[in-house]
Design an enzyme around this catalytic site. Sequence first.
Site, PDB file in Angstrom:
ATOM      1  N   SER A   1      -3.054   0.114  -1.848  1.00 56.21           N
ATOM      2  CA  SER A   1      -3.495   1.007  -0.781  1.00 56.21           C
ATOM      3  C   SER A   1      -4.971   1.367  -0.973  1.00 56.21           C
ATOM      4  CB  SER A   1      -2.581   2.233  -0.742  1.00 56.21           C
ATOM      5  OG  SER A   1      -2.561   2.820   0.535  1.00 56.21           O
TER       6      SER A   1
ATOM      7  N   ASP B   1       5.242  -2.824   6.756  1.00 56.39           N
ATOM      8  CA  ASP B   1       4.302  -1.761   6.401  1.00 56.39           C
ATOM      9  C   ASP B   1       3.675  -1.212   7.682  1.00 56.39           C
ATOM     10  OD1 ASP B   1       2.298  -0.115   5.430  1.00 56.39           O
ATOM     11  OD2 ASP B   1       1.583  -1.553   3.933  1.00 56.39           O
TER      12      ASP B   1
ATOM     13  N   HIS C   1       5.462  -0.469   2.717  1.00 58.30           N
ATOM     14  CA  HIS C   1       4.185  -0.200   2.062  1.00 58.30           C
ATOM     15  C   HIS C   1       4.300  -0.206   0.539  1.00 58.30           C
ATOM     16  CE1 HIS C   1       0.047   1.168   2.049  1.00 58.30           C
ATOM     17  NE2 HIS C   1       0.344   2.238   1.341  1.00 58.30           N
TER      18      HIS C   1
END
Length: 329
Positions: free
Chosen positions: A160, A262, A293
Amino acid sequence: MLGVITLFAAACASSPEPRVSEPAPAKAVVQPTSATPAVTGAAFRTEEVSVGRAPFLLKGTLTVPTGSGPFPGVVLVHGSGPHDRDESIGPNKPFKDIAEGLSSRGIAVLRYDKRTFQYGPQLTNFSIDDEVVVDAVAAVGVLKARPEIHPERVFVVGHSLGALLAPEIAVLAAPVAGAVLLAPPGRPPWDLVLAQLRYLEVPAEKLAEFEQTVGLLKAGKLGTGTLLGAPAAYWQDWASRDGVAMARKLQRPILIMRGARDYQVTDEDLTSWRSGLASVAQVEVVTVPENNHLFIKGTGKPGPAEYAVPGHVDEQVVEKLASFLLSKP
């Protein structure tokens, strides 16, 4: 970004931003496994280590394959927010899954508690460097100094926000062997926030408030105001980080992965990386079916509620990571 974008997840405590109310998301069915299938406990040992320096010395865990080495090594870099070394989200521990899965396959892994996790109450007005970059670079140094690690085969693996910053960290910690970007954002952070609010169908009045705040932020007129509790300086700092440019500068092998389910980092983000790195050799982009995710399998419309359902990182993700890391000289 994980802390900011998963700010809406019921199981995620985010910092520096408070949680906001949200409508109930569509139900998602996660397919948990009873144990991480990629892990063989006898294949590695675990050691407690320290990362960084006072006053922000961080606690960490190093998993080292059984044998004499030298082994390739990985530093795991979290998303935003006060994550522990396992990047725990509710009952899920994706960094623990990845670390133990890779170490079962001959790769040493260092993971550590973030500064915002271990020293959160002591931190005010911190930058992206303070939150992520400085400590990640230090962690690479810790790994390179270990006798059982091959210093020329150390990789930076970010998730991320950590994925966005992984090329920059790798450049600053050079030489490194390459980088892995797990669910890297490819848009300005305020656009990501608004996109998720719209996806979650936040009430129109609340959405309008956020849109107004973002407009002021983008125009440089937010003043002492905040977006999700964070000041303008934090968001502007985040937006200034050009992961694509840093990936070009790195000139080392890069693997980019995203889960097909995601909803936080989407195909739009991946497109910006593909187009920005189209002329760069040694870049591979992979989309993993059914993964969210956190790279955990599930079905149905994805939403934050599924982060509260126990699961493990998909074995095919660990296999792909290991294949990439072990194939680089």
